[in-house]
Write a protein that holds these residues in place. Sequence first.
Motif, PDB file in Angstrom:
ATOM      1  N   TRP A 114       1.213  -1.046  -0.053  1.00  0.00           N
ATOM      2  CA  TRP A 114      -0.428  -0.066  -0.222  1.00  0.00           C
ATOM      3  C   TRP A 114       0.583   0.958   0.010  1.00  0.00           C
ATOM      4  N   GLN A 115       1.962   1.376   0.354  1.00  0.00           N
ATOM      5  CA  GLN A 115       3.518   2.721   0.354  1.00  0.00           C
ATOM      6  C   GLN A 115       3.280   2.989  -1.288  1.00  0.00           C
ATOM      7  N   ARG A 116       2.930   2.378  -1.989  1.00  0.00           N
ATOM      8  CA  ARG A 116       2.402   2.758  -3.585  1.00  0.00           C
ATOM      9  C   ARG A 116       1.619   3.437  -4.288  1.00  0.00           C
ATOM     10  N   PHE A 117       0.371   3.554  -3.561  1.00  0.00           N
ATOM     11  CA  PHE A 117      -0.829   3.617  -3.138  1.00  0.00           C
ATOM     12  C   PHE A 117      -0.692   5.283  -2.073  1.00  0.00           C
ATOM     13  N   THR A 118      -0.504   4.720  -0.901  1.00  0.00           N
ATOM     14  CA  THR A 118      -0.426   6.441   0.084  1.00  0.00           C
ATOM     15  C   THR A 118       0.478   7.036  -0.103  1.00  0.00           C
ATOM     16  N   HIS A 119       1.749   6.624  -0.371  1.00  0.00           N
ATOM     17  CA  HIS A 119       3.053   7.925  -0.978  1.00  0.00           C
ATOM     18  C   HIS A 119       3.864   7.670   0.644  1.00  0.00           C
ATOM     19  N   ILE A 120       2.813   7.064   2.179  1.00  0.00           N
ATOM     20  CA  ILE A 120       3.147   7.208   3.442  1.00  0.00           C
ATOM     21  C   ILE A 120       4.781   5.872   3.237  1.00  0.00           C
ATOM     22  N   SER A 121       5.513   5.617   3.764  1.00  0.00           N
ATOM     23  CA  SER A 121       6.239   5.063   4.204  1.00  0.00           C
ATOM     24  C   SER A 121       5.904   4.835   6.061  1.00  0.00           C
ATOM     25  N   HIS A 122       5.207   4.392   6.736  1.00  0.00           N
ATOM     26  CA  HIS A 122       4.809   4.370   8.430  1.00  0.00           C
ATOM     27  C   HIS A 122       4.460   2.970   8.103  1.00  0.00           C
ATOM     28  N   PHE A 123       4.174   2.425   9.471  1.00  0.00           N
ATOM     29  CA  PHE A 123       3.689   1.207   9.419  1.00  0.00           C
ATOM     30  C   PHE A 123       2.036   0.926   9.216  1.00  0.00           C
ATOM     31  N   ILE A 124       2.245   1.956  10.138  1.00  0.00           N
ATOM     32  CA  ILE A 124       0.657   1.991  10.480  1.00  0.00           C
ATOM     33  C   ILE A 124      -1.079   2.318   9.724  1.00  0.00           C
ATOM     34  N   PRO A 125      -0.623   3.567   9.200  1.00  0.00           N
ATOM     35  CA  PRO A 125      -1.501   3.202   8.302  1.00  0.00           C
ATOM     36  C   PRO A 125      -1.598   2.278   6.949  1.00  0.00           C
ATOM     37  N   ASN A 126      -1.227   2.588   5.867  1.00  0.00           N
ATOM     38  CA  ASN A 126      -0.735   1.497   5.634  1.00  0.00           C
ATOM     39  C   ASN A 126      -1.393  -0.209   5.871  1.00  0.00           C
ATOM     40  N   TYR A 127      -1.148   0.064   7.386  1.00  0.00           N
ATOM     41  CA  TYR A 127      -1.566  -1.605   7.606  1.00  0.00           C
ATOM     42  C   TYR A 127      -3.001  -1.415   8.054  1.00  0.00           C
ATOM     43  N   ALA A 128      -3.526  -0.686   8.143  1.00  0.00           N
ATOM     44  CA  ALA A 128      -5.104   0.119   8.963  1.00  0.00           C
ATOM     45  C   ALA A 128      -5.338  -0.028   7.637  1.00  0.00           C
ATOM     46  N   ILE A 129      -5.371   0.318   6.668  1.00  0.00           N
ATOM     47  CA  ILE A 129      -5.943   0.398   5.109  1.00  0.00           C
ATOM     48  C   ILE A 129      -5.855  -0.871   4.731  1.00  0.00           C
ATOM     49  N   SER A 130      -5.076  -2.053   4.816  1.00  0.00           N
ATOM     50  CA  SER A 130      -4.984  -3.391   4.302  1.00  0.00           C
ATOM     51  C   SER A 130      -5.572  -4.324   4.951  1.00  0.00           C
ATOM     52  N   VAL A 131      -5.686  -3.668   6.541  1.00  0.00           N
ATOM     53  CA  VAL A 131      -6.863  -4.571   6.969  1.00  0.00           C
ATOM     54  C   VAL A 131      -7.964  -3.971   7.387  1.00  0.00           C
ATOM     55  N   ILE A 132      -8.901  -2.661   6.933  1.00  0.00           N
ATOM     56  CA  ILE A 132      -9.939  -2.114   6.700  1.00  0.00           C
ATOM     57  C   ILE A 132     -10.366  -3.512   5.433  1.00  0.00           C
ATOM     58  N   PHE A 133      -9.413  -3.490   3.683  1.00  0.00           N
ATOM     59  CA  PHE A 133     -10.065  -4.271   3.331  1.00  0.00           C
ATOM     60  C   PHE A 133     -10.068  -5.751   2.732  1.00  0.00           C
ATOM     61  N   MET A 134      -9.050  -6.229   3.454  1.00  0.00           N
ATOM     62  CA  MET A 134      -8.873  -7.631   3.572  1.00  0.00           C
ATOM     63  C   MET A 134      -9.633  -7.899   4.425  1.00  0.00           C
ATOM     64  N   THR A 135     -10.391  -7.468   5.838  1.00  0.00           N
ATOM     65  CA  THR A 135     -11.772  -7.852   5.894  1.00  0.00           C
ATOM     66  C   THR A 135     -12.972  -7.957   5.537  1.00  0.00           C
TER      67      THR A 135
END
Length: 254
Positions: A114-135
Amino acid sequence: EIYTLSLHDALPISTDADPNSIAAATKSLIVVFLMKYGVFTNFAAKLHERIMTTKRNSADIKRSILIVLVLFLAIALWGMVIAFHGMTIDNLWITLGASTAIGLFSGFLFWQRWQRFTHISHFIPNYAISVIFMTAIIADLFYGLNFAFADKESTTESATIERLYSETHHHTKRVSRRTVVQGEPYKMYYVEVRFRTGKKKTMTMPVRQWSKMHRGDTLQIKISKGLLGMPVIRRSGCPVDVPRSSYSRQFYRH
């Protein structure tokens, strides 16, 4: 860097020229030099800057479109979860709990993508987006497989109406490119029933059927066994039968 000028670029200088003519020729050489290398260089720099600005604007537009598409995809995925749940007799919290557990685990595997999409290197925002979609994806798989491969044969079960209610919602109205406001209101009609097994289910009903129902009425609902064991409500092409219960008939005697 050495620049070479042709003889045609300068004014002719004779051997017996006076100092004034030599100064004029020198100025001419300077002017030609600036014209050939200074102006063209500035023009090339401005042209390159304009091209890079256009590329940046194009990249921003593409990213904005991608963000909108991802948001629509998220809404669609969770909308499917709600729709499938409306046709399935299950405990929503159990299904969402299992889906969330898988989503939390898979988040550690996919957050970097998700870093390519968010352009954010931090773990938490990318992890949260991944959890929302995968759930949402896992929940849709649970419900979708259970519904798609349910038994074709169905049984009719009785369910007692315990509650009738309606809710007012509003359409959304776009007034500009970036502004969405609340539109006209509309009503959704719901009926909450209890099966003989003790399970409760809330279903939407057309206003014509809903207006004929009363608390205590008995509904005859066709149900099929789903692939994962969750009962599926067969409503397509099967109008709900609404006979009067003994409780209701005492108030509607002819």
